[in-house]
Design an enzyme around this catalytic site. Sequence first.
Site, PDB file in Angstrom:
ATOM      1  CB  SER A  34      -0.963   0.010   1.193  1.00  0.00           C
ATOM      2  OG  SER A  34      -2.164  -0.644   0.854  1.00  0.00           O
ATOM      3  CE  LYS A  89      -4.638   1.587  -0.977  1.00  0.00           C
ATOM      4  NZ  LYS A  89      -3.949   0.334  -0.661  1.00  0.00           N
ATOM      5  CB  SER A 106      -4.801   1.072   3.497  1.00  0.00           C
ATOM      6  OG  SER A 106      -3.841   0.862   2.480  1.00  0.00           O
TER       7      SER A 106
END
Length: 473
Positions: free
Chosen positions: A67, A70, A127
């Site tokens: 993640s 992101k 997330s």
Amino acid sequence: MRQALSGFVSKSAFPLKTIMILAMAMTFVVADVASSLAAKSAAIVVDAKTGKVLYSANADGRRYPASLTKMMTLYLTFEAMAKGKISRNSPVVFSAHASAEAPTKLGVKPGGSVAVETAILSIVTKSANDSATALGEMLGGNETNFARMMTAKARQLGMNGTVFRNANGLPDPGQFTTARDMATLGIALREHFPQYYGYFAQRSFLYGRQRINGHNRLLGRIKGVDGIKTGYTRASGFNLVSSVNDGNRRLVAVVMGGTSGGSRDNQMAGLINTYLPRASTRGGGDLVAKADSNPISALAKVLLPKHDAPTPDEKPVAVAEADTAVTDDATVAQGDSEDEDTAEAEAPKLVVPAKKVKTVIVSAPKVATAQVVAAYAEPTPAVDPVSTASVPSGWAIQVASSPKQSEAQAFLDKTTKQAPKVLANASGFTVAFDKDGATYYRARFGGFGSKDAAWKACTALKKKKIECYAVQQ
């Protein structure tokens, strides 16, 4: 040790010399295994005022970002906001593809929408994979094009060891980064978008009547920590990028490949505790050049390695490319939950050392960055010696389709039990697709390297009265 072995040898048929040799061999094996596991970790600490590297361990080794991906999705979102292309209140529409992303997710239905600010908050706290995909589709037209924009921006920021393939960080063997590149991105987010950087300090937010809490457990526990992002998949381990600002000094630190969320957090706490006092109180100019905002010229400038360097030895599990024959098909990653709220390995409570902690990280030899040799081209897949459904451009066999994902998964489990030998090297997964406004789930087994291999497996299943057909991914 010799006395203990002497006592043992008196009761055994093996001479002491033989036992000593075996003991030494076992010591080397244990050390080798420990070294192999440690090689998956990477870390770096950078003075965010001067750019000086205060600590580095395998910082240029290739790692799966999970993640942390992101962070780039948000960088491009902030850039669009700063240029007035979108606003905090602009609607982000969720396609069937975005809505079908694997957890963790916000859970917006196909055709539904949220404000840009809600999407941002869901990414920095929960997330949310579906929000990241929806933002990517909004900014890039589709996620594939947005991934190219992400990689282009990475090159402009000096992140030469990074390639993005999706907006959320769900497993893809062709998506990789380095600890050094993530530190560069962390610094760039603060330098280029100070007006939006405060989002990363958000510890929770209200979504309707639901309070959604964040994953970054260092916020509020370590003095000066003001962001940025956690990340976890089984292939990547536990990742974390942290920004620290005590008023006079600033750090950006990265830890990748942690064995649990707690151990990773404690490692980060030790790095901050040790190196923040060594950071400079002077400086403060921009360390990362602002990138060209023209997406067309940006894409033209992207240079990627012709060959991939080795990647971590674990591979993403049960992920396949969507069927190109169906619009908005989405892949559901079975067994790779994103982020840490469903991870199995979690240390209990974060223990912050009161005194300086000497952080020891065993680093593997650095992986040399492949030479840049050509203008933008798709990189070859990462090294993946084991056949899994994550191998791009492979073949799969479909055994069922159902309006419920649970039913499709149950059929996969049943088929695996009925034909364990046929499917010994295959990986089951479900693929969501939209038809006449309704979502269905295909049950497939992937990991077949050729059409013949898939057909052969399908023929064997049919002999067991299991209907199937081969499809190219």
